[in-house]
Design a protein around this motif. Sequence first.
Motif, PDB file in Angstrom:
ATOM      1  N   PHE A  31       3.945   5.307  -7.557  1.00 46.46           N
ATOM      2  CA  PHE A  31       4.342   5.209  -6.155  1.00 46.46           C
ATOM      3  C   PHE A  31       4.673   3.766  -5.787  1.00 46.46           C
ATOM      4  O   PHE A  31       5.683   3.490  -5.126  1.00 46.46           O
ATOM      5  CB  PHE A  31       3.208   5.740  -5.272  1.00 46.46           C
ATOM      6  N   PHE A  32       3.857   2.813  -6.212  1.00 46.28           N
ATOM      7  CA  PHE A  32       4.122   1.407  -5.916  1.00 46.28           C
ATOM      8  C   PHE A  32       5.373   0.924  -6.642  1.00 46.28           C
ATOM      9  O   PHE A  32       6.155   0.129  -6.100  1.00 46.28           O
ATOM     10  CB  PHE A  32       2.914   0.552  -6.309  1.00 46.28           C
ATOM     11  N   THR A  33       5.580   1.394  -7.877  1.00 44.03           N
ATOM     12  CA  THR A  33       6.746   0.965  -8.648  1.00 44.03           C
ATOM     13  C   THR A  33       8.042   1.460  -8.011  1.00 44.03           C
ATOM     14  O   THR A  33       9.024   0.705  -7.895  1.00 44.03           O
ATOM     15  CB  THR A  33       6.635   1.489 -10.091  1.00 44.03           C
ATOM     16  N   LEU A  34       8.066   2.710  -7.571  1.00 46.75           N
ATOM     17  CA  LEU A  34       9.270   3.286  -6.966  1.00 46.75           C
ATOM     18  C   LEU A  34       9.641   2.613  -5.661  1.00 46.75           C
ATOM     19  O   LEU A  34      10.810   2.640  -5.252  1.00 46.75           O
ATOM     20  CB  LEU A  34       9.074   4.787  -6.741  1.00 46.75           C
ATOM     21  N   ASN A  35       8.669   1.997  -5.010  1.00 53.81           N
ATOM     22  CA  ASN A  35       8.940   1.361  -3.719  1.00 53.81           C
ATOM     23  C   ASN A  35       9.056  -0.156  -3.821  1.00 53.81           C
ATOM     24  O   ASN A  35       8.962  -0.869  -2.817  1.00 53.81           O
ATOM     25  CB  ASN A  35       7.838   1.727  -2.725  1.00 53.81           C
ATOM     26  N   GLY A  36       9.247  -0.650  -5.057  1.00 52.26           N
ATOM     27  CA  GLY A  36       9.550  -2.064  -5.239  1.00 52.26           C
ATOM     28  C   GLY A  36       8.373  -2.969  -5.490  1.00 52.26           C
ATOM     29  O   GLY A  36       8.513  -4.193  -5.415  1.00 52.26           O
ATOM     30  N   PHE A  37       7.219  -2.414  -5.829  1.00 52.32           N
ATOM     31  CA  PHE A  37       6.030  -3.237  -6.079  1.00 52.32           C
ATOM     32  C   PHE A  37       5.375  -2.816  -7.398  1.00 52.32           C
ATOM     33  O   PHE A  37       4.277  -2.256  -7.411  1.00 52.32           O
ATOM     34  CB  PHE A  37       5.022  -3.118  -4.932  1.00 52.32           C
ATOM     35  N   PRO A  38       6.056  -3.048  -8.516  1.00 48.45           N
ATOM     36  CA  PRO A  38       5.494  -2.624  -9.814  1.00 48.45           C
ATOM     37  C   PRO A  38       4.285  -3.464 -10.194  1.00 48.45           C
ATOM     38  O   PRO A  38       4.185  -4.644  -9.852  1.00 48.45           O
ATOM     39  CB  PRO A  38       6.658  -2.856 -10.785  1.00 48.45           C
TER      40      PRO A  38
END
Length: 339
Positions: free
Chosen positions: A204-211
Amino acid sequence: MAIMGPSGCGKSTLLDALAGRLSSNARQTGDILINGRKQRLAYGTSAYVTQDDTLITTLTVKEAVYYSAQLQLPDSMSMAEKKERAEMTIREMGLQDAMNTRIGGWGSKGISGGQKRRVSICIEILTHPKLLFLDEPTSGLDSAASYYVMSRIARLDQKDGNRRTVISSIHQPSSDVFQLFDSLCLLCAGKVVYFGPASEANEFFTLNGFPCPTLQNPSDHFLKTINKDFERDLEQGVEDAFTAEAAINTLTKAYQSSDNYQQVKRLATEICKKNCGTLEERSRSSFGTQCLVLTRRSFVNMYRDLGYYWLRVAIYVLLALGLATLFNNLGSSYNSIQV
């Protein structure tokens, strides 16, 4: 389920609200439903382990749990059954080697901090509650002790076959501890940033720009991303596309439009439509039994606590001797009093 977030985000407040332990001066909005119904948690169906251990330091592990069993379990159970329940609970938490060791405190050496946490949990799960609340169960423990405590809690279902729902507020768990949780509720300033399977939070964090960076603890990355208490120092050349506030807003909006959010709403609606029944309050020990057990435990505590009982006796004896020496051979007439 793990409730995570920066300090002051509302973890303990949410936990207290769900457990019905909010203070009288707190204002609560919304409804808390149990099995789709508005009802109170009945006695014996839930347990709450506070962040601070409130244990009698002079008792051994076995005595502390056994006295609690006599107080919580009904009179319909025999003393042998209560003792067996207490010993089984101690074994569940891996404390069988410390059964005859005193808990200890500031004045005497006793069991370790991790063992004290497990004793507190033992006392609360004696009634086999269906719902277990834990407020910072790993506070003050190292990573190894934290993992051991949480792994014991996670294995409770496998020990006695009684399915339990465990809700725990936890602050910055290690990667091993984080993997023990099935669900994650991530909060920031009272807002839900993420609620769903813990294994899907990283995606979820990766998909929203925070990998999450390679070889970094995912829980550390989550908390670092949504922590706006300490803004990054831009004067040192660290330029970021998003501030913490922008990251929180982005993740919050993304969660509200995610499949997890819609699935939670559908599941809540389905539970409300089902007739799951009300929770039945379990019986407890009688008032006479409670008075007897508390009196016996108090006498044991006073007998063993040098500072609580014997030091006071010594002080009172010395005070009496001093007064007796001062007024020795005073006489019984009015003139002797004046002199």
